[in-house]
Structure formats: C-alpha cells, structure tokens
Design a protein around this motif. Structure first.
Motif, short mmCIF file in Angstrom:
data_model
loop_
_atom_site.label_atom_id
_atom_site.label_comp_id
_atom_site.label_asym_id
_atom_site.label_seq_id
_atom_site.Cartn_x
_atom_site.Cartn_y
_atom_site.Cartn_z
N LYS A 74 0.98 -1.46 -0.02
CA LYS A 74 0.00 0.04 -0.01
C LYS A 74 0.80 1.24 -0.01
O LYS A 74 1.89 1.16 0.06
N GLY A 75 0.46 2.42 -0.02
CA GLY A 75 1.22 3.79 -0.03
C GLY A 75 1.12 4.29 -1.39
O GLY A 75 0.06 4.11 -2.16
N GLU A 76 2.39 4.86 -1.71
CA GLU A 76 2.50 5.34 -3.01
C GLU A 76 3.03 4.60 -4.03
O GLU A 76 3.91 3.92 -3.80
N MET A 77 2.57 4.48 -5.28
CA MET A 77 3.27 4.07 -6.55
C MET A 77 3.93 5.08 -7.12
O MET A 77 3.30 5.82 -7.78
N ASP A 91 6.56 -5.21 -12.66
CA ASP A 91 5.25 -5.75 -12.14
C ASP A 91 5.05 -5.30 -10.84
O ASP A 91 5.52 -5.68 -10.04
N LEU A 92 4.11 -4.19 -10.64
CA LEU A 92 3.50 -3.71 -9.41
C LEU A 92 2.01 -4.09 -9.27
O LEU A 92 1.20 -3.46 -8.51
N SER A 93 1.81 -5.07 -9.95
CA SER A 93 0.30 -5.60 -10.15
C SER A 93 -0.28 -6.08 -8.81
O SER A 93 0.31 -6.45 -8.09
N LEU A 94 -1.58 -6.14 -8.80
CA LEU A 94 -2.54 -6.82 -7.96
C LEU A 94 -2.25 -6.35 -6.34
O LEU A 94 -2.60 -6.81 -5.65
N ASN A 95 -1.74 -4.79 -6.24
CA ASN A 95 -1.61 -4.50 -5.07
C ASN A 95 -2.50 -3.32 -4.74
O ASN A 95 -3.62 -3.31 -5.73
N VAL A 96 -2.74 -2.79 -3.60
CA VAL A 96 -3.83 -1.75 -3.43
C VAL A 96 -3.04 -0.22 -3.03
O VAL A 96 -3.38 0.13 -2.08
N PHE A 97 -2.20 0.30 -4.00
CA PHE A 97 -1.61 1.54 -3.70
C PHE A 97 -2.78 2.54 -3.48
O PHE A 97 -3.74 2.30 -4.00
N LEU A 118 5.41 -3.94 -18.46
CA LEU A 118 4.79 -3.13 -17.66
C LEU A 118 3.69 -3.26 -17.15
O LEU A 118 2.53 -3.34 -17.90
N ASP A 119 3.28 -3.71 -15.84
CA ASP A 119 2.20 -3.87 -15.37
C ASP A 119 1.71 -3.23 -14.17
O ASP A 119 2.51 -3.05 -12.95
N LEU A 120 0.93 -2.31 -14.00
CA LEU A 120 0.54 -1.59 -12.95
C LEU A 120 -0.84 -1.68 -12.47
O LEU A 120 -1.44 -0.96 -11.59
N SER A 121 -1.57 -2.59 -12.92
CA SER A 121 -2.99 -2.89 -12.66
C SER A 121 -2.90 -3.16 -11.19
O SER A 121 -2.06 -3.87 -10.68
N LEU A 122 -4.24 -2.53 -10.78
CA LEU A 122 -4.40 -2.76 -9.25
C LEU A 122 -5.72 -3.32 -9.02
O LEU A 122 -6.50 -3.95 -9.53
N LEU A 123 -5.57 -3.76 -7.44
CA LEU A 123 -6.97 -4.73 -7.10
C LEU A 123 -7.71 -3.65 -6.11
O LEU A 123 -8.39 -4.14 -5.49
N ASN A 124 -7.39 -2.25 -6.03
CA ASN A 124 -8.20 -1.47 -5.14
C ASN A 124 -9.53 -1.79 -5.10
O ASN A 124 -10.20 -1.51 -4.06
N LYS A 125 -10.40 -1.76 -6.27
CA LYS A 125 -11.62 -1.93 -6.35
C LYS A 125 -12.32 -3.06 -5.82
O LYS A 125 -13.43 -3.25 -5.29
N VAL A 127 -10.40 -5.14 -3.26
CA VAL A 127 -9.82 -5.60 -1.96
C VAL A 127 -9.97 -4.50 -1.12
O VAL A 127 -10.38 -4.60 -0.08
N ASP A 128 -9.52 -3.28 -1.50
CA ASP A 128 -9.70 -2.10 -0.32
C ASP A 128 -11.02 -1.76 -0.10
O ASP A 128 -11.33 -0.41 -0.41
N LEU A 129 -11.70 -2.46 0.37
CA LEU A 129 -13.21 -2.42 0.51
C LEU A 129 -13.41 -1.01 1.43
O LEU A 129 -14.34 -0.43 1.48
N GLU A 130 -12.69 -0.94 2.45
CA GLU A 130 -12.80 0.15 3.39
C GLU A 130 -12.83 1.62 2.82
O GLU A 130 -13.63 2.29 3.25
N LYS A 131 -11.93 1.60 1.82
CA LYS A 131 -11.92 2.93 1.16
C LYS A 131 -12.43 3.07 -0.07
O LYS A 131 -13.16 4.07 -0.53
N LYS A 132 -12.55 2.04 -0.65
CA LYS A 132 -13.36 1.71 -2.22
C LYS A 132 -12.77 2.94 -2.84
O LYS A 132 -13.44 3.79 -3.58
N LYS A 133 -11.47 3.07 -2.83
CA LYS A 133 -10.76 4.28 -3.57
C LYS A 133 -10.31 3.95 -5.08
O LYS A 133 -9.86 2.85 -5.12
N THR A 134 -10.76 4.74 -5.77
CA THR A 134 -10.46 4.74 -7.23
C THR A 134 -9.07 5.52 -7.51
O THR A 134 -9.21 6.83 -7.20
#
Length: 780
Positions: A74-77, A91-97, A118-125, A127-134
C-alpha cells in the motif's frame, strides 16, 4: 535474485532510485523489509540484477501468498522507478496503492526505452473495501518514451477522460499486449483508424463504452488473438468484418447491448477457443456453423433472445468443448435419447431453460463435470441409478434449484463444495456431504429425520440453509463443530432441545424460527460481533433476554456485510406474508411468539442499526426506554401482546423510517406523542391498551395537568429524551471487512451462473499471466 551478488554489487544510482520508491510504501507485513541501506540491492526481495554489470533489470512486487494470506503493498506507487536505466521488466500489479506519483519533471525518464514489460494494474476496487478508493492517473505522457514496450497493463486505474492515450499507444511500435480493463475510458474511437497492427492481445472490458462496433474496428490487427470488449454498452449488430480476425483465439462480447443475429460466417473462425456472446439481446437461431469450431473450449451464449431449435449437429465437431453455458434461453433442445456428445464437459449451465420433464439423458454421459447448473428447468423425472452416479461425481458446484425432483438421496455422498438443491421434492433423509462443503442449500424440500452424524466433519461449512423441511432432533453437537459457519437457517422444521452455546464466532445470520427449541437464550448469542440477523421466533424459549446485547457490534456500527450466498425465506413480517430476501445490509432481531419474560435490557434499544425488531407474543414487562429514539434506521417495530406499561416515549416520533408499528395489547397509558410519524398509523397499532389515548385513538378525556407546574418537567424530560436519541443516532460509524475473493459470492440467484463465469475467467487470466511471467524469468 542476482546469483553473483557477492562479486558484483548493485549500481549506487539504482539503489538510490529504489530507496526513493520504497519511501512511500506502507509495508506492514514486511515484504520489502530487506530493502535497507546496509545490504546490496541485488538481494532485495523482488529485485533482479544483471550478473555482470550489477544494474537492476527486473522488479517484481506483485503480492505473495503466504500463510493462507495475501501480502499487499500500500501507499504510493512512485513512477520514479522508471528512471532505472536498464529496467526491462516492472510488475507492481495486484497491489492496493493509495496514490500514483508521477515525477514532477517527466523528462528525467530518459532511459526507459529498454522496458519491455509494464504491469501497474491494481486490485483497489476489489480488495480495499474500507476506502473503495479509485486511483486516477492524470498524465500519460511518460508512456511515449517506452518505445520497446511489448506488454502494458493499466487495468483498474482511472485514466483521463480527455486523453491522447490511443495516439500514444499508436506510437509504441513493439506493443503486443494492451490491457485497459475498468479504466473509465467511456469513449473509445471505434470509428477511427487505429494503427494497432502489432497488437495480439487487447482487453478493453468494463469501460462503459457506448458505441457501435463499426467494420473498421476489426481491421485493427490481423494477428489479434485475444479480444475482450465485455461489460460495456456496445450496441448494434456484430459486424461481418469480425471474420477478418482469422487468428482469434478468445472473443468476449458479453454484457453489452448487441442485437441482430449471429453471422453464419462465425464458423470460419477456425482457431477460436473461447467465445462469449452471453448477456446481450441477440436474436434468431443459433448458427449451426458453430459446430465447425473444432478448437472451441468455452462457449457462452446464454441470456439472449435466441429462438428455434438446437440439435446434435450444432455440437458435432466440438471435440474439445469443456464449458457450455446456454442458460436463460428460449431454445428448444432436440437431442436424441441415445445421443452421446463428442465432448466431455467440466462446466455445464442450462439454468432457466426448458429441459423437462425428463432429466436430459446426454448429461449422464459427462464423466468430468465440476459444475452442473440446471436450476428452474422443469425437471421432475430422473433415471435413479444414473442420476445418483452423476450428482456424486460433480466436484465443485451442483445447482438443481427450482425443479420438481422427488428422489431419496439419503444414501448418497455428494462431493461438491457448493450445493443448491432447494425448491424440489427430495424426501427422506439428508445426504452425506464432502468434508470440504462450503455452501449447502437444501431448503423447501421434504427431507425428514435428523442431521446425519457425518455432518460433524463439515469443518469448512460457511452457509447451511435447511429452511422448510420436516427435520427433527437436536443440533447441539453439530453447531458446536462448525467453526467457519457464517449463515445458519434451520427455520420451519421440528428441531428440538436447547440452542447451542458454542456456535461459530463468525456467524452473521441465525434463523432458528418455527421449531421446538426450549430453554433460555444463550448469552453467547449476544457476543457474536458479526451477527446482523437473529430470528428465534415461534419456539418455546423462556427466561429473559441476556444483558450483553450491546456486544452485537454489527448492529451498532454499520458495514456492508457480504453473505456467502443469498437467502430467500417466507416470513410473516410487517403484518403481511413476505417472500423475503436477506441481504448483507439487513439488521433484524425477531424473538416473537416464545415464552420470554422480564424487562427488555436497555442495551437492546441502543442497537441503532436495527431495522426490524419483533418482541411480540411474549410476556415482557416494563417500559419502553426513551433511548429507542436513537434507533433511527428502524423500519418495523412490533411489541404487541406483551405486558409493557407506562407512556410511549416521545423520542419514538423521530423514527422517520418506521413503516410498520404494532404496540397493541399491552398496558400502555397516557397520550400518544404527537407528530406526523406516530399518527400515520391506524388505530390497530394501538388497540388493547385501555389507558392509551390520542390520535389515532379517541381524544384524551382525562383531566389535564396544570401547565404551569407540569409543563417544565415534561419539556425537560422530552428534550433530554430527544437529545439522547439524536446523540445515539449520530454514533453510527462505518467499518468493513474483506472475506476472501472467492467467498464474495453473488447475492442474486439469477446471476449465479455469471459468478461461475467470472471465476473461470479470472482464474484463467491469473494462470496465464503467471505462466507468462514464469517463462520470462526462465528465459532470462
């Protein structure tokens, strides 16, 4: 890792860049704790260096699976990482930055031409249900310098609405794979010429495009092998130019608004392996030329407006077919009774199709089924021996809901993980189940007898629904062993004995309604912090309500609960019969029609998230606490047929969502508090209280108190009551919890087949991605 790092240490400039990237990362699980200034960066986790030069060439920080958990970053990408001069793989994929940082002086990224992957795809939507941050990426200029890029994945990152993205993509001459799923692109230039001649894989799913598929679009690349345009709003007919994609292996046009017929020429796509046209508005007959697609593995064509007949000719050459979904179709299936398909399916979904009354005989020939979905298909007659062998073989999901199958399966052992046999006529004893069973719904049948002793071994059981059968006996020993249980519904049976005290701490929903349970309510029930639905109505329970009610945390602070599957039951609530679907946002306590006594604990009226409270038909005494006004989400309140007395608190007038109220047949007295809410109910809500008056009952005739002496104390009391009620209402907080991606099963039965399709797609995509990455590592 660098195998010769003891001889060649990593470049100092590279080490400083990595440390800059590391500064913004929150790594509570210590995944990159090896990144320290005292150690050679070539041995840091996820870092790979060149054996000779010591320059960083690869950085792989996708999540690791350890100890049955996933370790996300988590944190900053920080895209300063692109300043690594010899980086070829990132590959920074599947994290929740939480945020994406693009260097303030983008021209500093001058050495990125060696980057291939280059893979920057995220799982925020997800996994990070508390923030539901886009996450937003406001600038894409840095892409234009990546001239060697072959693989680019920015999925689940919101890209600018007005962008030169596709002009930038056109400038990447080596690009082979482009994945932009769920990027909120909205407007894709389907009608413009795109020079994507090198593209082999293109994923533009879940972008809410609203456009036609024009002929020119399928001139993108004759080498295209993978095309995913699913979950958009694409309308119109499927263009004939689709046939230009002769090398296509995977085509997904599902969940759009496509109309018209499927071109007969689709049978010329001889290399296609996965075809998904489901969830559209396609019409006409299914082309018989589909039978020419001898390489086809997956075929999804359900949930359209197809008509006509389908016969074995359509499947005559589908030798490799493994998954077939034709659910929600009006197609007439014309198969000979002795037809033996040329394929062996692992997944078959024919739900909501007219198959009956006989169970389709050709399905008995399928020896490798992991998923069988035949719900609501009009089936009533089966070949007992073949049927028994078939359903015992199904390894993952068996879904036969809403048919009329009347069989004795008590001697069978069902080995599936997900079992839905609800709304049939199954009789006699319950079947044995796999120890790995997770979801079991046998409701609305005629099962009798007790719960089998073998069920004690169901250590993974998450949901059990036995509503409306003829089951009996005690359940003490079983419920104490099911430690993973989240939903238990034993309602409308003949179970007896006491309510178990050692139930799972994960329980969210408990329905023991309409049985023969007796004794007191265990205090342990009110220590279940995840509980959102408690129904013990229509039993023989006695004693009082335990005082520890306030430990029901989820009824005090709200979080969007995720139930492992849907629960639909028939209830008499709000004064009417309901077909009632329980959702994750439901909060209910129903203790009605028992022999409960004593005063209701003050804490019960502090459960501010409760929407339905039913204590009727008991022998409760005491007054209604004024704190009831804090239950601002209350929609249905039934305290009728008890021995409550005293005045109705004025604070109840602030319950603005209250749609059903029944205080009848108690000993309430005084005047019903004035206000639009309590006067909106008719007199039947208050009858049987001889000393109660005021609208909607008759006007009070008792002598009014002297306002000079009585009013001040009354006003103060009412003000205090209202103030406390409002404070209680304002205590609502939000909390959330993640319950395993695979545990987030769909809540609407109609879409259950879509869930399995999603699981298989995601599984395939992850598998393929991992294999590709592994092969790249091996080659390097």
């Amino acid at each position: 890792m660098c195998s010769n790092h003891t001889v060649v240490r990593c470049n100092e400039k590279d080490r400083e860049t990595l440390l800059t990237f590391r500064q913004g990362i929150h790594d509570s699980l210590g995944r990159i704790s090896t990144w320290s200034t005292e150690k050679d960066c070539c041995v840091w986790e996820g870092v790979r260096c060149d054996n000779i030069t010591g320059r960083v060439t690869e950085l792989d920080l996708k999540p690791r699976f350890e100890d049955e958990s996933i370790r996300f970053l988590k944190g900053e990408m920080n895209l300063c990482i692109l300043e690594l001069e010899f980086l070829s793989y990132l590959d920074l994929s599947l994290n929740v930055f939480d945020v994406i940082i693009i260097p303030s002086i983008p021209h500093n990224i001058t050495h990125s031409s060696k980057l291939v992957y280059l893979d920057l795809s995220l799982l925020n939507k997800f996994v990070d249900l508390e923030k539901k941050k886009t996450l937003h990426m406001d600038s894409l200029h840095w892409l234009s310098s990546l001239s060697s890029l072959k693989y680019l994945n920015l999925s689940n990152i919101d890209l600018p609405k007005e962008t030169n993205l596709f002009q930038i993509v056109n400038s990447l001459p080596s690009l082979l794979e482009l994945q932009l799923s769920d990027c909120k692109l909205n407007n894709f230039p389907f009608d413009e010429y795109l020079n994507l001649s090198s593209i082999v894989t293109l994923d533009l799913s879940r972008n809410n495009f609203t456009s036609h598929l024009l002929d020119g679009f399928f001139n993108l690349s004759k080498d295209l092998k993978y095309l995913d345009l699913s979950w958009n709003n694409i309308y119109g007919e499927i263009p004939s130019s689709l046939l230009n994609l002769q090398n296509l292996r995977h085509l997904d046009l599902s969940y759009n608004q496509l109309q018209g017929s499927v071109p007969e020429e689709i049978g010329q796509l001889s290399h296609i392996q996965q075809l998904d046209l489901s969830e559209n508005q396609l019409q006409g007959s299914i082309p018989s030329t589909l039978g020419n697609l001898s390489s086809l593995n997956y075929l999804f064509i359900g949930s359209n407006n197809f008509s006509g007949e389908i016969s074995k000719l359509t499947f005559s050459k589908l030798y490799t077919l493994g998954l077939l979904d034709m659910s929600y179709s009006n197609i007439v299936f014309q198969f000979d009774l002795d037809w033996i398909p040329p394929f062996q399916l692992f997944h078959l979904s024919l739900g909501n199709t007219n198959q009956g009354p006989n169970f389709p005989s050709w399905i008995y020939t399928q020896k490798s089924l992991q998923v069988l979905e035949l719900s609501n298909s009009g089936i009533s007659l089966v070949d007992r021996h073949k049927f028994s062998n078939l359903i015992e073989r199904v390894a993952n999901s068996l879904i036969l809901s809403n048919n009329s199958i009347a069989e004795d399966i008590s001697n069978l052992t069902l080995n599936c993980l997900f079992l839905w046999l609800d709304n049939n006529n199954f009789a006699r004893g319950l079947p044995n189940l796999s120890p790995m069973a997770w979801v079991v719904d046998l409701s609305y049948n005629s099962f009798s007898g007790s719960i089998p002793h073998s069920w004690k071994n169901l250590k993974e059981l998450s949901l059990l629904n036995l509503w409306s059968n003829r089951l009996s006996g005690e359940v003490q020993e079983h419920l104490s062993d099911w430690k993973q249980l989240r939903v238990i519904n034993l309602g409308e049976n003949e179970f007896s004995g006491s309510i178990p005290t050692g139930m799972s701490q994960n329980l969210q929903l408990i329905i023991l309604r309409a049985n023969q349970f007796e004794g007191t309510i265990p205090q342990q029930l009110f220590n279940l912090s995840y509980l959102i639905y408690l129904d013990l109505a229509h039993n023989k329970l006695s004693g009082s309500i335990p005082d520890c009610v306030y430990n029901l945390t989820e009824m005090v602070t709200f979080s969007e609960g995720v139930l492992p599957a849907d629960i639909t039951i028939e209830l008499f609530t709000k004064g009417q019969d309901y077909i009632y679907q329980i959702r994750g946002d439901t909060r209910t306590i129903d203790l009605s029609a028992n022999h409960l006594t004593g005063e209701v604990p003050l804490e019960l009226f502090r459960l501010v998230q409760v929407q339905t409270l039913n204590l009727s038909h008991n022998s409760f005494i005491g007054t209604i606490q004024k704190t009831i006004g804090g239950m601002i989400n209350m929609e249905s309140l039934d305290l009728s047929n008890n021995k409550f007395y005293g005045e109705i608190p004025r604070s109840m007038s602030v319950l603005t969502f209250l749609g059903y109220l029944n205080l009848s047949y108690n000993s309430f007295e005084g005047k019903i508090p004035t206000g639009t809410q309590l006067q909106s109910f008719n007199a039947s809500s208050y009858i049987g209280n001889p000393k109660l008056c005021g609208a909607p009952l008759n006007n009070c005739t008792m002598k009014e108190e002297n306002p000079k002496t009585a009013m001040p104390s009354t006003d103060n009391e009412d003000d205090d009551s209202l103030r406390e009620s409002l404070y209680l209402g304002m205590r609502v907080g939000f909390a959330a919890g993640f319950w395993g991606i695979c545990g987030s099963l769909f809540l609407i039965r109609k879409w259950r087949h879509a869930y399995f399709r999603f699981v298989y797609r995601v599984g395939d995509k992850i598998y393929v991605t991992l294999i590709v990455k592994l092969n790249m590592f091996k080659r390097n």
